[in-house]
Design a protein around this motif. Structure first.
Motif, short mmCIF file in Angstrom:
data_model
loop_
_atom_site.label_atom_id
_atom_site.label_comp_id
_atom_site.label_asym_id
_atom_site.label_seq_id
_atom_site.Cartn_x
_atom_site.Cartn_y
_atom_site.Cartn_z
N THR A 348 27.83 46.71 35.51
CA THR A 348 28.18 45.39 36.03
C THR A 348 29.46 44.90 35.36
N LEU A 349 29.93 43.74 35.77
CA LEU A 349 31.10 43.14 35.13
C LEU A 349 30.83 42.93 33.64
N ALA A 350 29.65 42.47 33.30
CA ALA A 350 29.31 42.24 31.89
C ALA A 350 29.31 43.56 31.12
N ASP A 351 28.84 44.64 31.75
CA ASP A 351 28.84 45.95 31.09
C ASP A 351 30.27 46.41 30.81
N ARG A 352 31.14 46.19 31.79
CA ARG A 352 32.54 46.61 31.58
C ARG A 352 33.20 45.76 30.50
N ALA A 353 32.86 44.48 30.43
CA ALA A 353 33.42 43.62 29.39
C ALA A 353 32.99 44.12 28.00
N LYS A 354 31.74 44.57 27.90
CA LYS A 354 31.25 45.12 26.63
C LYS A 354 31.96 46.40 26.29
N LYS A 355 32.17 47.26 27.31
CA LYS A 355 32.85 48.55 27.11
C LYS A 355 34.26 48.34 26.57
N PHE A 356 34.96 47.30 27.09
CA PHE A 356 36.35 47.06 26.68
C PHE A 356 36.47 46.00 25.58
N LYS A 357 35.31 45.61 25.03
CA LYS A 357 35.26 44.68 23.90
C LYS A 357 35.99 43.37 24.21
N VAL A 358 35.74 42.86 25.42
CA VAL A 358 36.36 41.61 25.86
C VAL A 358 35.53 40.43 25.37
N SER A 359 36.15 39.56 24.60
CA SER A 359 35.45 38.36 24.14
C SER A 359 35.66 37.24 25.16
N TYR A 360 34.59 36.50 25.46
CA TYR A 360 34.70 35.46 26.47
C TYR A 360 33.51 34.51 26.35
N ARG A 361 33.70 33.32 26.91
CA ARG A 361 32.59 32.38 27.08
C ARG A 361 32.16 32.35 28.54
N SER A 362 33.10 32.59 29.46
CA SER A 362 32.80 32.68 30.88
C SER A 362 33.72 33.73 31.48
N LEU A 363 33.20 34.48 32.44
CA LEU A 363 33.93 35.62 32.99
C LEU A 363 33.84 35.59 34.51
N GLY A 364 34.94 35.94 35.17
CA GLY A 364 34.94 36.01 36.63
C GLY A 364 35.71 37.22 37.11
N GLU A 365 35.41 37.66 38.33
CA GLU A 365 36.08 38.85 38.86
C GLU A 365 36.32 38.70 40.36
N ASN A 366 37.51 39.09 40.80
CA ASN A 366 37.86 39.20 42.21
C ASN A 366 38.23 40.65 42.51
N ILE A 367 37.83 41.17 43.67
CA ILE A 367 38.26 42.49 44.09
C ILE A 367 38.76 42.42 45.52
N ALA A 368 39.78 43.23 45.82
CA ALA A 368 40.35 43.31 47.17
C ALA A 368 40.60 44.77 47.49
N LYS A 369 40.56 45.08 48.79
CA LYS A 369 40.72 46.46 49.22
C LYS A 369 41.49 46.50 50.54
N GLY A 370 42.42 47.47 50.63
CA GLY A 370 43.00 47.81 51.91
C GLY A 370 44.23 47.05 52.32
N TYR A 371 44.68 46.07 51.56
CA TYR A 371 45.86 45.30 51.92
C TYR A 371 47.13 46.09 51.60
N GLY A 372 48.18 45.87 52.39
CA GLY A 372 49.41 46.65 52.21
C GLY A 372 50.21 46.28 50.99
N ASN A 373 50.06 45.05 50.50
CA ASN A 373 50.81 44.64 49.32
C ASN A 373 50.06 43.50 48.63
N THR A 374 50.56 43.08 47.48
CA THR A 374 49.84 42.05 46.73
C THR A 374 49.96 40.68 47.37
#
Length: 418
Positions: A348-374
Motif C-alpha cells: 500500500t501507500l503506507a508500505d511504500r512510505a515505510k520502504k523509503f523511510k518517508v516521515s510524515y503526519r499525513s500522506l496522499g497519493e495521485n496516479i494518472a495513466k495514458g496521458y500524452g504529456n504532463t
C-alpha cells in the motif's frame, strides 16, 4: 376625461417619450475602433455610411505606423504607405490604388467636418489586418498579423508570440529557469521563478513554436483567459472538441469541469511541423526516454503549484524521498501492467512510505495513466474530485513526482505529505 385620468395619460406619454429617447440614444452610441486591443481616438468620430464604417484617414494610417501620409487638396487624394504597401484614395471615387493596382471600394471616401473619412475595413485588409464588426457593441475590432497567437501578461508588461526568435524571448523574459524535453520536436523553455507567471515556451531551431500555461496572468490574443466559460468561448470561436484552430496554429484547451467548464490550461502549438516525421499531435522518437520522464516530473510539480496558487494555497516544496517513492510506484505499474494505488504484491501507500523511510503526519497519493504529456495528466487529476483535493489540501507542504513509460503509455505518481 377626469383630471386623474389626464395626469395618468400624460405620465404614460412621458414614459413612452423617455423610452423612445433612450432607444434613440442607444442606436446612436459612438462607434469604437479597437486595434490590437487598444481603443483608437479620433478628432472626428467614426460614422456608418452605407453599412460601412468610415474613419479619418490620417488617424488610421498613423495608428498603423505609416512612414508617409499625404493629402492633395487639388486632387482630393489621400495617400499612405505602410511598410511596402501604398494606398491611394480619392474623395467621391469608388476606385482605390494599392501599389498601383486598381481596387473597387464598396463606399467611397467622403469629407465630413473638415476631415477625409475612409473605409476602415478596406484600409486594414489591404495592409493584411483582420477586421470584425460587433454590431451589439458598435465596435470595429482590428487585429494585425503580429497580434494573432500571442500571449500577453499585463502584470509583467510582456507579449510573446509564435514565430519570435529565442533572442527576442530571452530579451523579454530572461534566461529560462531550465530547458525540458517535450517529447516532441521542440524543447520547453521553462519560466517558473515567479510561479504565478509560470510559462512553458516551445522552441525549435531558435524560434518559438509553442506555449503552454495554467497561470491566470497570461491571456491569449488579449481575448482568451483562464476562467473563461466554454459557452462564452463557443460564441467567439469554432471549437472542434477541445481544439480551436487559429490561423496556422492549434490551441488545445483543458477545461475545469468543476467550474462550469471554464478554461483551465492553454496548449498552443504551431501546426507547421518541421518534417514529415512529426505532426503537432504526435510525439517524437525520444518521447519514452528517461530525460523526457524527468522533464515531465518537474513540469507536473510546477503545474500543481500553479493550481494551488489559483486557489489561494501555498506552493509545495519538492522532497526527494517522496519523488523516489513516486517513481518506484510508476515504474512498478509500467513494468507489471496495472493501475492501482496498491501494488500487485499487496504493498500500500503506507508500505511504500515505510520502504523509503518517508516521515510524515499525513500522506496522499495521485496516479494518472495514458496521458500524452504532463499538462494533460495534471489537468486530468485536477478534474478528478479526490485527486483535486490532494492537490489543493492546505495542510500538505511537500510533493514528489515520478513518471515512467510502458510502450506509449505514461504512468505518473504524485506523493504529498506534511
Amino acid at each position: 376625461m377626469n383630471k386623474k385620468t389626464i395626469i395618468k395619460a400624460a405620465m404614460i406619454a412621458l414614459i413612452f417619450v423617455i423610452f423612445m429617447s433612450q432607444g434613440a440614444l442607444a442606436s446612436e452610441k459612438a462607434i469604437a475602433v479597437i486595434a490590437n486591443g487598444e481603443r483608437l481616438t479620433f478628432d472626428v468620430p467614426p460614422i456608418l455610411h452605407n453599412n460601412r464604417t468610415l474613419i479619418p484617414f490620417r488617424a488610421i494610417f498613423e495608428a498603423y505606423g505609416a512612414q508617409d501620409i499625404a493629402w492633395n487638396q487639388e486632387l482630393q487624394k489621400a495617400t499612405g504607405s505602410v511598410d511596402s504597401t501604398t494606398i491611394e484614395l480619392t474623395v467621391g471615387s469608388n476606385i482605390a490604388l494599392v501599389n498601383g493596382s486598381h481596387v473597387e471600394l464598396d463606399v467611397p471616401p467622403i469629407v465630413k467636418n473638415g476631415r477625409v473619412l475612409v473605409p476602415v475595413r478596406f484600409i486594414s485588409e489591404a495592409l493584411g489586418y483582420d477586421v470584425e464588426w460587433d454590431g451589439a457593441k458598435r465596435e470595429v475590432i482590428i487585429k494585425s498579423p503580429d497580434y494573432y497567437n500571442a500571449f500577453y501578461n499585463d502584470a509583467l508588461g510582456v507579449k510573446l508570440r509564435i514565430g519570435q526568435s529565442v533572442d527576442e524571448l530571452t530579451a523579454i523574459m530572461g534566461k529560462p529557469s531550465r530547458i525540458d524535453k517535450s517529447g516532441k520536436y521542440y524543447d520547453w523553455y521553462i519560466y517558473n521563478d515567479e510561479i504565478e507567471h509560470y510559462m512553458q515556451v516551445g522552441v525549435y531551431e531558435n524560434k518559438i513554436v509553442a506555449f503552454a500555461t495554467n497561470a491566470s496572468s497570461w491571456v491569449l490574443n488579449n481575448d482568451l483567459r483562464i476562467g473563461d466559460f466554454k459557452e462564452v468561448i463557443e460564441k467567439k470561436y469554432e471549437l472542434r472538441g477541445s481544439f480551436i484552430y487559429l490561423k496556422e496554429d492549434s490551441l488545445e484547451i483543458l477545461w475545469d469541469i468543476h467550474d462550469n467548464y471554464s478554461l483551465s490550461t492553454f496548449i498552443l502549438e504551431s501546426t507547421n511541423a518541421p518534417n514529415s516525421n512529426y505532426s503537432f499531435l504526435s510525439f517524437g522518437e525520444d518521447y519514452f526516454s528517461e530525460e523526457v520522464a524527468r522533464s515531465f516530473e518537474r513540469q507536473a510539480f510546477d503545474l500543481t503549484n500553479v493550481y494551488r496558487l489559483r486557489h489561494g494555497r501555498q506552493p509545495l516544496a519538492w522532497r526527494k524521498d517522496l519523488a523516489e517513492m513516486a517513481l518506484y510506484h510508476s515504474k512498478d505499474m509500467a513494468a507489471n501492467g496495472y493501475f492501482s494505488h496498491d501494488s500487485l504484491n499487496g504493498d500500500t501507500l503506507a508500505d511504500r512510505a515505510k520502504k523509503f523511510k518517508v516521515s510524515y503526519r499525513s500522506l496522499g497519493e495521485n496516479i494518472a495513466k495514458g496521458y500524452g504529456n504532463t499538462l494533460r495528466a495534471v489537468g486530468g487529476l485536477y478534474n478528478s474530485k479526490g485527486h483535486r483535493e490532494n492537490m489543493l489540501t492546505s495542510e500538505f507542504k511537500y510533493l514528489g513526482v515520478g513518471v515512467a513509460f510502458s510502450g506509449s503509455t505514461l504512468y505518473l505518481t504524485q506523493n504529498f505529505c506534511y
